[in-house]
Motif scaffolding. Sequence first.
Motif, PDB file in Angstrom:
ATOM      1  N   HIS A 255       0.821  -1.206   0.000  1.00 19.49           N
ATOM      2  CA  HIS A 255       0.000   0.000   0.000  1.00 19.49           C
ATOM      3  C   HIS A 255       0.854   1.255   0.000  1.00 19.49           C
ATOM      4  N   ALA A 256       0.689   2.000  -1.055  1.00 19.86           N
ATOM      5  CA  ALA A 256       1.323   3.319  -1.132  1.00 19.86           C
ATOM      6  C   ALA A 256       0.387   4.300  -0.443  1.00 19.86           C
ATOM      7  N   PRO A 257       0.899   5.443  -0.078  1.00 19.88           N
ATOM      8  CA  PRO A 257       0.006   6.454   0.486  1.00 19.88           C
ATOM      9  C   PRO A 257      -1.112   6.775  -0.517  1.00 19.88           C
ATOM     10  N   VAL A 258      -2.305   6.944   0.006  1.00 24.40           N
ATOM     11  CA  VAL A 258      -3.461   7.210  -0.853  1.00 24.40           C
ATOM     12  C   VAL A 258      -3.195   8.411  -1.749  1.00 24.40           C
ATOM     13  N   SER A 259      -2.536   9.418  -1.234  1.00 18.15           N
ATOM     14  CA  SER A 259      -2.263  10.610  -2.037  1.00 18.15           C
ATOM     15  C   SER A 259      -1.415  10.260  -3.264  1.00 18.15           C
ATOM     16  N   GLN A 260      -0.462   9.344  -3.117  1.00 11.61           N
ATOM     17  CA  GLN A 260       0.374   8.948  -4.259  1.00 11.61           C
ATOM     18  C   GLN A 260      -0.426   8.144  -5.265  1.00 11.61           C
ATOM     19  N   VAL A 261      -1.266   7.241  -4.783  1.00 11.20           N
ATOM     20  CA  VAL A 261      -2.104   6.447  -5.683  1.00 11.20           C
ATOM     21  C   VAL A 261      -3.020   7.374  -6.472  1.00 11.20           C
ATOM     22  N   LEU A 262      -3.621   8.340  -5.797  1.00  4.85           N
ATOM     23  CA  LEU A 262      -4.503   9.280  -6.491  1.00  4.85           C
ATOM     24  C   LEU A 262      -3.740  10.087  -7.528  1.00  4.85           C
ATOM     25  N   LYS A 263      -2.534  10.509  -7.205  1.00  6.07           N
ATOM     26  CA  LYS A 263      -1.722  11.252  -8.173  1.00  6.07           C
ATOM     27  C   LYS A 263      -1.428  10.400  -9.400  1.00  6.07           C
ATOM     28  N   ASP A 264      -1.098   9.123  -9.174  1.00  3.13           N
ATOM     29  CA  ASP A 264      -0.797   8.217 -10.287  1.00  3.13           C
ATOM     30  C   ASP A 264      -2.025   8.003 -11.167  1.00  3.13           C
ATOM     31  N   VAL A 265      -3.170   7.786 -10.532  1.00  5.70           N
ATOM     32  CA  VAL A 265      -4.409   7.573 -11.298  1.00  5.70           C
ATOM     33  C   VAL A 265      -4.792   8.841 -12.052  1.00  5.70           C
ATOM     34  N   GLN A 266      -4.656   9.990 -11.412  1.00  6.33           N
ATOM     35  CA  GLN A 266      -4.978  11.251 -12.085  1.00  6.33           C
ATOM     36  C   GLN A 266      -4.038  11.493 -13.265  1.00  6.33           C
ATOM     37  N   ALA A 267      -2.790  11.136 -13.127  1.00 12.06           N
ATOM     38  CA  ALA A 267      -1.844  11.297 -14.233  1.00 12.06           C
ATOM     39  C   ALA A 267      -2.237  10.408 -15.411  1.00 12.06           C
ATOM     40  N   ALA A 268      -2.598   9.166 -15.118  1.00 13.67           N
ATOM     41  CA  ALA A 268      -3.040   8.259 -16.182  1.00 13.67           C
ATOM     42  C   ALA A 268      -4.310   8.788 -16.834  1.00 13.67           C
ATOM     43  N   ASN A 269      -5.222   9.329 -16.033  1.00 14.81           N
ATOM     44  CA  ASN A 269      -6.449   9.893 -16.569  1.00 14.81           C
ATOM     45  C   ASN A 269      -6.152  11.077 -17.482  1.00 14.81           C
ATOM     46  N   SER A 270      -5.249  11.937 -17.064  1.00 12.60           N
ATOM     47  CA  SER A 270      -4.878  13.099 -17.878  1.00 12.60           C
ATOM     48  C   SER A 270      -4.261  12.673 -19.206  1.00 12.60           C
ATOM     49  N   GLU A 271      -3.396  11.668 -19.154  1.00  7.78           N
ATOM     50  CA  GLU A 271      -2.771  11.170 -20.381  1.00  7.78           C
ATOM     51  C   GLU A 271      -3.824  10.597 -21.325  1.00  7.78           C
ATOM     52  N   THR A 272      -4.763   9.840 -20.769  1.00  2.00           N
ATOM     53  CA  THR A 272      -5.817   9.252 -21.589  1.00  2.00           C
ATOM     54  C   THR A 272      -6.672  10.333 -22.230  1.00  2.00           C
ATOM     55  N   ARG A 273      -7.052  11.336 -21.461  1.00  2.45           N
ATOM     56  CA  ARG A 273      -7.853  12.430 -22.008  1.00  2.45           C
ATOM     57  C   ARG A 273      -7.114  13.162 -23.131  1.00  2.45           C
ATOM     58  N   ALA A 274      -5.836  13.387 -22.950  1.00  2.06           N
ATOM     59  CA  ALA A 274      -5.046  14.062 -23.979  1.00  2.06           C
ATOM     60  C   ALA A 274      -5.019  13.248 -25.263  1.00  2.06           C
ATOM     61  N   LEU A 275      -4.837  11.935 -25.125  1.00  4.65           N
ATOM     62  CA  LEU A 275      -4.835  11.071 -26.298  1.00  4.65           C
ATOM     63  C   LEU A 275      -6.187  11.082 -26.994  1.00  4.65           C
TER      64      LEU A 275
END
Length: 53
Positions: free
Chosen positions: A27-47
């Motif tokens: 388990h990573a800190p929830v804040s890090q997991v959220l940052k990772d998921v948000q980054a993936a979401n941003s990349e997907t939206r850009a694509l």
Amino acid sequence: MTSLSRQLSAIGNNLNQIARALNAGNHAPVSQVLKDVQAANSETRALLRNLRP
């Protein structure tokens, strides 16, 4: 494989790595997991924006 396909595949791989780590009890800190998921979401939206005319 096109550039878009490679990028989407990389995003999917990143999300799978997050899920595997969480399921394994690493388990990573929830804040890090959220940052990772948000980054993936941003990349997907850009694509997706690049696909639209």
